[in-house]
Scaffold this motif. Structure first.
Motif, mmCIF file in Angstrom:
data_model
loop_
_atom_site.group_PDB
_atom_site.id
_atom_site.type_symbol
_atom_site.label_atom_id
_atom_site.label_comp_id
_atom_site.label_asym_id
_atom_site.label_seq_id
_atom_site.Cartn_x
_atom_site.Cartn_y
_atom_site.Cartn_z
ATOM 1 N N HIS A 1 15.754 -20.319 -26.102
ATOM 2 C CA HIS A 1 17.125 -19.769 -26.090
ATOM 3 C C HIS A 1 17.133 -18.462 -26.877
ATOM 4 C CE1 HIS A 1 18.466 -23.722 -24.790
ATOM 5 N NE2 HIS A 1 17.868 -24.261 -25.833
ATOM 6 N N GLY A 2 18.209 -17.706 -26.705
ATOM 7 C CA GLY A 2 18.422 -16.507 -27.514
ATOM 8 C C GLY A 2 18.238 -15.215 -26.732
ATOM 9 N N THR A 3 18.687 -14.123 -27.334
ATOM 10 C CA THR A 3 18.604 -12.809 -26.672
ATOM 11 C C THR A 3 17.933 -11.777 -27.575
ATOM 12 O OG1 THR A 3 20.805 -12.241 -27.504
ATOM 13 C CG2 THR A 3 20.688 -13.142 -25.265
ATOM 14 N N ILE A 4 17.254 -10.831 -26.924
ATOM 15 C CA ILE A 4 16.626 -9.713 -27.642
ATOM 16 C C ILE A 4 17.233 -8.420 -27.105
ATOM 17 C CG2 ILE A 4 14.463 -8.530 -28.185
ATOM 18 C CD1 ILE A 4 12.992 -11.148 -27.416
ATOM 19 N N LYS A 5 17.714 -7.570 -28.010
ATOM 20 C CA LYS A 5 18.179 -6.239 -27.610
ATOM 21 C C LYS A 5 17.267 -5.210 -28.258
ATOM 22 C CE LYS A 5 23.038 -6.910 -26.534
ATOM 23 N NZ LYS A 5 24.436 -6.616 -26.915
ATOM 24 N N TYR A 6 16.823 -4.269 -27.462
ATOM 25 C CA TYR A 6 15.898 -3.235 -27.948
ATOM 26 C C TYR A 6 16.428 -1.877 -27.494
ATOM 27 C CZ TYR A 6 11.429 -0.785 -28.616
ATOM 28 O OH TYR A 6 10.443 0.090 -29.014
ATOM 29 N N LYS A 7 16.678 -1.004 -28.469
ATOM 30 C CA LYS A 7 17.268 0.317 -28.199
ATOM 31 C C LYS A 7 18.581 0.175 -27.421
ATOM 32 C CE LYS A 7 12.783 2.652 -27.957
ATOM 33 N NZ LYS A 7 11.869 3.423 -27.102
ATOM 34 N N GLY A 8 19.346 -0.868 -27.813
ATOM 35 C CA GLY A 8 20.681 -1.047 -27.225
ATOM 36 C C GLY A 8 20.722 -1.800 -25.918
ATOM 37 N N LYS A 9 19.566 -2.103 -25.314
ATOM 38 C CA LYS A 9 19.549 -2.789 -24.018
ATOM 39 C C LYS A 9 18.880 -4.158 -24.158
ATOM 40 C CE LYS A 9 19.291 1.461 -21.310
ATOM 41 N NZ LYS A 9 18.419 2.316 -20.505
ATOM 42 N N GLU A 10 19.357 -5.100 -23.357
ATOM 43 C CA GLU A 10 18.758 -6.440 -23.397
ATOM 44 C C GLU A 10 17.325 -6.379 -22.866
ATOM 45 O OE1 GLU A 10 19.917 -10.936 -22.027
ATOM 46 O OE2 GLU A 10 21.486 -9.588 -22.775
ATOM 47 N N LEU A 11 16.434 -7.104 -23.544
ATOM 48 C CA LEU A 11 15.011 -7.034 -23.214
ATOM 49 C C LEU A 11 14.462 -8.429 -22.965
ATOM 50 C CD1 LEU A 11 12.476 -5.032 -23.247
ATOM 51 C CD2 LEU A 11 12.156 -5.758 -25.611
ATOM 52 N N ASN A 12 13.781 -8.605 -21.840
ATOM 53 C CA ASN A 12 13.067 -9.858 -21.560
ATOM 54 C C ASN A 12 11.601 -9.518 -21.374
ATOM 55 O OD1 ASN A 12 15.251 -11.827 -21.384
ATOM 56 N ND2 ASN A 12 15.959 -10.575 -19.674
ATOM 57 N N VAL A 13 10.790 -9.868 -22.378
ATOM 58 C CA VAL A 13 9.371 -9.512 -22.332
ATOM 59 C C VAL A 13 8.567 -10.754 -21.963
ATOM 60 C CG1 VAL A 13 7.493 -8.424 -23.600
ATOM 61 C CG2 VAL A 13 9.823 -7.918 -24.239
ATOM 62 N N SER A 14 7.841 -10.671 -20.840
ATOM 63 C CA SER A 14 7.090 -11.853 -20.388
ATOM 64 C C SER A 14 5.582 -11.701 -20.561
ATOM 65 C CB SER A 14 7.409 -12.146 -18.922
ATOM 66 O OG SER A 14 7.131 -10.994 -18.140
ATOM 67 N N SER A 15 5.137 -10.525 -21.052
ATOM 68 C CA SER A 15 3.700 -10.319 -21.273
ATOM 69 C C SER A 15 3.497 -9.234 -22.317
ATOM 70 C CB SER A 15 3.010 -9.897 -19.971
ATOM 71 O OG SER A 15 3.436 -8.591 -19.590
ATOM 72 N N THR A 16 2.314 -9.220 -22.908
ATOM 73 C CA THR A 16 2.006 -8.167 -23.903
ATOM 74 C C THR A 16 1.966 -6.793 -23.229
ATOM 75 O OG1 THR A 16 -0.353 -8.552 -23.590
ATOM 76 C CG2 THR A 16 0.686 -9.738 -25.370
ATOM 77 N N LYS A 17 1.520 -6.776 -21.974
ATOM 78 C CA LYS A 17 1.467 -5.517 -21.223
ATOM 79 C C LYS A 17 2.872 -4.914 -21.112
ATOM 80 C CE LYS A 17 -0.650 -3.648 -17.023
ATOM 81 N NZ LYS A 17 -1.296 -3.977 -15.751
ATOM 82 N N GLU A 18 3.851 -5.784 -20.850
ATOM 83 C CA GLU A 18 5.246 -5.355 -20.734
ATOM 84 C C GLU A 18 5.770 -4.849 -22.079
ATOM 85 O OE1 GLU A 18 9.241 -7.364 -19.009
ATOM 86 O OE2 GLU A 18 7.355 -8.313 -18.407
ATOM 87 N N ALA A 19 5.398 -5.556 -23.168
ATOM 88 C CA ALA A 19 5.818 -5.129 -24.510
ATOM 89 C C ALA A 19 5.276 -3.738 -24.820
ATOM 90 C CB ALA A 19 5.338 -6.140 -25.556
ATOM 91 N N LEU A 20 3.996 -3.532 -24.548
ATOM 92 C CA LEU A 20 3.369 -2.226 -24.802
ATOM 93 C C LEU A 20 4.022 -1.134 -23.957
ATOM 94 C CD1 LEU A 20 -0.313 -3.493 -24.911
ATOM 95 C CD2 LEU A 20 0.891 -2.440 -26.834
ATOM 96 N N LYS A 21 4.362 -1.471 -22.707
ATOM 97 C CA LYS A 21 5.026 -0.519 -21.807
ATOM 98 C C LYS A 21 6.398 -0.120 -22.352
ATOM 99 C CE LYS A 21 6.487 -0.526 -17.028
ATOM 100 N NZ LYS A 21 6.638 -1.396 -15.874
ATOM 101 N N ASN A 22 7.046 -1.055 -23.073
ATOM 102 C CA ASN A 22 8.363 -0.789 -23.668
ATOM 103 C C ASN A 22 8.272 -0.139 -25.054
ATOM 104 O OD1 ASN A 22 10.831 -1.846 -22.072
ATOM 105 N ND2 ASN A 22 9.279 -3.419 -21.750
ATOM 106 N N GLY A 23 7.038 0.167 -25.501
ATOM 107 C CA GLY A 23 6.883 0.843 -26.788
ATOM 108 C C GLY A 23 6.835 -0.090 -27.984
#
Length: 488
Positions: A52-74
């Motif tokens: 459960h829960g939400t993550i907001k990054y730089k003001g936008k909601e973020l759903n990270v499903s892989s490390t590759k995606e996290a790195l792509k998002n900075g």
């Protein structure tokens, strides 16, 4: 991060956790081992998915499903446990999965990769050869490569999970300079460390978790060491270095002129029943190499070892264990824990004959013994069936301590026994060391933390560049004296 909950089989690791990190700040995440710090970071980095829960990054909601995606998002991360690809070069490790390409056939441009790594090290003021194999680096330099890799992604948020657990004070200073320059560029840093002095030196804000729950967030200037510890453990810890007097008796282990080419030379010392002998020295001083040699991992080229006055030949760890020696190794992930198996199996693995009869393991005896150890060492786990890889670093360390205590050793060698361990668990380990000394165990302790060496040792050996530089009694040893002897 709002109302983050994460459940594993039999345990709720995070329960409605909150975290708010501001741009261009260093935000400390504090709590005992098992508080949920690393779990939360693995959620941000896409290794785990929250229930459960939400993550907001730089003001936008973020759903990270892989490390590759996290790195792509900075978002990049320095992990608590090192995981290099040992037979590849430093440059190959840094650019793994994003190698520079040349030509229409997509060949890896090795020359550019080495040049880029060299440029990165120069910018960070790190003296590491990008063409060296990772397996040939010290643990400290492996950690510096991990730091350089995280920075190389040019991320806006860098998670640093115990980045200084394996590096020297000089390299810590270097890391802090890197952090200051990143802050100046608006990069945010989440910083996890059990070293209080670092937290107050480098961090702007501090968030505390306890048992998977959010306790609070304060400005670093609003707290001191005592109030922070109280938030973390929910109680006051009056004495971190719990050293009690023990009767020091006869010599148990004696080492004469031990040498190993390229590692150490002419090392002599003795340790007595009831004594805690500290070995101090910088990374690369040969401390670990000496004790691994004594334990038969890498036997010496020359010299003599006596146990209870009798000369012995130790050609393997099996020989050492038969002679009632035990060794808690420096790197619990690489050379200590068998990560994919249970707490029970990890505890009994070096002493399985004790629990066996006619080739069959007595499961009832195993379960009773392991449960006793869980209680004795206050290991936080839902059951002894839990995989050791699902425990926090500090609880993994306690399982490994339990493994060796089941052997009832006469000589217990502890290499960095509290590395990456929170203040509460550290106090418990020190208390246990004191109790074991009182029971007549001879203890050798290596630690990179001088306050730990000074707080727990009856006597201190000082090493530098593979040589024993001197020996100090508890009364005469202090930080200045140890450094003075090391460089004499």
């Amino acid at each position: 991060m709002q109302n983050i909950t994460k459940e594993f089989p039999g345990v709720k690791a995070l329960d409605n956790i909150q975290l708010k990190v501001k741009k261009g700040t260093v935000h400390a995440l504090m709590g005992e081992n098992g508080a949920g710090k690393s779990t939360l970071m693995k959620i941000i980095f896409g290794i785990y998915t929250p229930n459960h829960g939400t993550i907001k990054y730089k003001g936008k909601e973020l759903n990270v499903s892989s490390t590759k995606e996290a790195l792509k998002n900075g978002i990049s991360m320095i992990h608590q446990e090192l995981s290099p690809v040992p037979h590849m070069t430093v440059a190959e490790n840094i650019f793994l999965g994003r190698e520079p390409i040349k030509g229409k056939f997509g060949w890896v441009n090795d020359k550019k990769m080495v040049e880029d790594a060299r440029e990165l090290f120069e910018k960070l003021d790190m003296k590491i050869n990008p063409t060296s194999k990772m397996k040939d680096l010290s643990i400290a330099n492996m950690q510096m490569v991990e730091i350089a890799t995280a920075v190389s992604y040019h991320a806006d948020l860098i998670i640093m999970d115990e980045p200084t657990s394996a590096i020297t004070e000089k390299e810590v200073e270097q890391l802090f300079n890197i952090i200051q320059s990143l802050k100046a560029k608006g990069v945010s840093i989440i910083y996890i460390s059990h070293k209080m002095d670092e937290i107050f030196k480098i961090c702007d804000e501090i968030t505390v978790f306890r048992d998977g729950q959010y306790i609070g967030t304060k400005g670093a200037h609003e707290l001191n060491q005592d109030t922070l510890i109280q938030m973390m453990v929910g109680r006051e810890i009056k004495q971190v270095f719990h050293k009690e007097a023990a009767e020091i008796k006869e010599v148990v282990l004696e080492v004469n002129n031990l040498s190993k080419e390229g590692k150490f030379k002419n090392i002599s010392f003795e340790v007595r029943k009831g004594e805690i002998l500290g070995i101090a020295g910088l990374m690369g001083s040969g401390r670990t190499e000496v004790i691994e040699s004594i334990f038969g991992i890498d036997p010496p080229d020359s010299g003599e070892i006596f146990i209870h006055g009798e000369k012995v030949k130790i050609k393997s760890p099996q020989d050492a264990i038969k002679l009632k020696l035990s060794l808690l190794t420096e790197d619990r992930k690489l050379t200590g824990a068998f990560l994919p198996i249970s707490i029970r199996e990890n505890m009994i693995i070096s002493n399985i004959d004790h629990f066996s009869q006619l080739g069959y393991v007595n499961k009832k005896l195993v379960d009773e013994t392991c449960k006793e150890q869980v209680e004795r060492l206050n290991i936080k786990t839902p059951s002894i069936d839990q995989l050791i890889m699902n425990l926090s670093g500090g609880n993994q360390q306690k399982v490994l301590l339990a493994r060796w205590l089941l052997n009832d050793p006469d000589i217990l060698i502890l290499d960095e026994p509290t590395r990456g361990v929170d203040v509460g668990a550290k106090s418990e380990i020190h208390k246990l060391m004191s109790k074991l000394a009182q029971e007549g165990k001879a203890i050798i302790m290596i630690s990179s933390e001088l306050p730990e060496v000074l707080g727990m040792s009856d006597r201190v050996i000082v090493m530098h560049e593979g040589s024993k530089k001197g020996e100090l009694s508890r009364e005469e040893a202090n930080q200045e004296k140890i450094l003075e002897v090391a460089y004499s």
